[in-house]
Design an enzyme around this catalytic site. Sequence first.
Site, short mmCIF file in Angstrom:
data_model
loop_
_atom_site.label_atom_id
_atom_site.label_comp_id
_atom_site.label_asym_id
_atom_site.label_seq_id
_atom_site.Cartn_x
_atom_site.Cartn_y
_atom_site.Cartn_z
N LYS A 78 0.90 -1.63 0.27
CA LYS A 78 -0.09 -0.14 -0.33
C LYS A 78 0.83 1.02 0.36
CE LYS A 78 -3.66 -0.35 -0.04
NZ LYS A 78 -4.36 -0.14 -1.68
N HIS A 96 -0.66 4.55 -6.47
CA HIS A 96 -2.64 5.43 -6.24
C HIS A 96 -2.68 7.14 -6.70
CE1 HIS A 96 -4.97 1.35 -4.70
NE2 HIS A 96 -3.85 1.35 -3.82
#
Length: 370
Positions: A78, A96
Amino acid sequence: MSSKPTFWLRCEKKEFERRSALTPTTAKKLIDAGFEIFVEKDEQRIFDDSEFEAVGCKLVENNSWPSAPTDVPIIGLKELPVSKEPLPHTHIQFAHCYKQQGGWSEVLARFHHGKGTLYDLEFLNDENGRRVAAFGFHAGFAGAAAGALALSARRQGKPLGLLSPYANETAMVDAVKEALGGSGKGVKALVIGALGRCGRGAVDLFRKIGLDEDDILKWDLAETAKGGPFSEILDVDIFVNCIYLSSKIPHFITRETAIAAGQSRQLSVVVDVSCDTTNPYNPIPIYNINTTFDKPTVAVDVGPENPPLDVISIDHLPTLLPREASEQFSSDLLPSLLTFPNRSTERVWVEAEKLFKEKLGEAAKAEGLA
């Protein structure tokens, strides 16, 4: 440090994240192929430090990667915690930040300032343009399970409470069936993106908890071609969104359509596995926050006289099945990792770096650094 090719597995800083980009199984295969693997100690990770040590990894202190030699690639899952610190290393992770998500340019500015490189796991593609490794199946499977648990909680007149990871798939299926009174029979669900990895995972969970096949509506491009909003979404108990959003499309459901359905609306839970929460093209504009394992749902304002409508928008659902999801993802990623020492000529890495440089240029412009 070492003349061998090396990877440094960092700890995950995202709360409740228990998955790992490398597992003891894949780390051993890399070591057998001549790699050196450093692993940060991490009590949050589903795999014990001793499991990595047993296969020949070298344990290092938690979150010590910033002091690692800058030529050692850092691998994680992440995104890193928000910071302005320059990033001089090569990072392999999900960042992201390539689809203009909230804060995207600040993330890339850190690479600009540190002269580091990002290989985003979401954009490592094979020659057919398909991702070499994805958590899609487990994301859909876990998302559908969370949706069924939220439906069960709503039937008892309350929102869903804390979600905790399951030891394995069987334990998850059994827990969901039990929450629904022994079986999911009679529940109706609609999955959009049903032909992809994520959609197949959601459909699989619904089958395993006992939904009748006719009560699992499987939609993909053909069914959504007419353009939304779709009234059919309002006529099921659970709607699971599994699409890969790449451009602006008509909304699937809006707050207005949910309110207009009034008390006849059957829809109780929306699970947005795709989680394009901050994407300007999000086709489910009925919520605007990511939910978390301790607060899995956000209520949609549909008026006090109408039945409640909850949204689950957790962006790391596969961590509900951390061991299985990590093993599957890491073994899919392994063939590409083995070629990393030749990243200047290996197509999968060359294309990922080219995309990074393109996005870095866009971010530099947005941040006034160009």
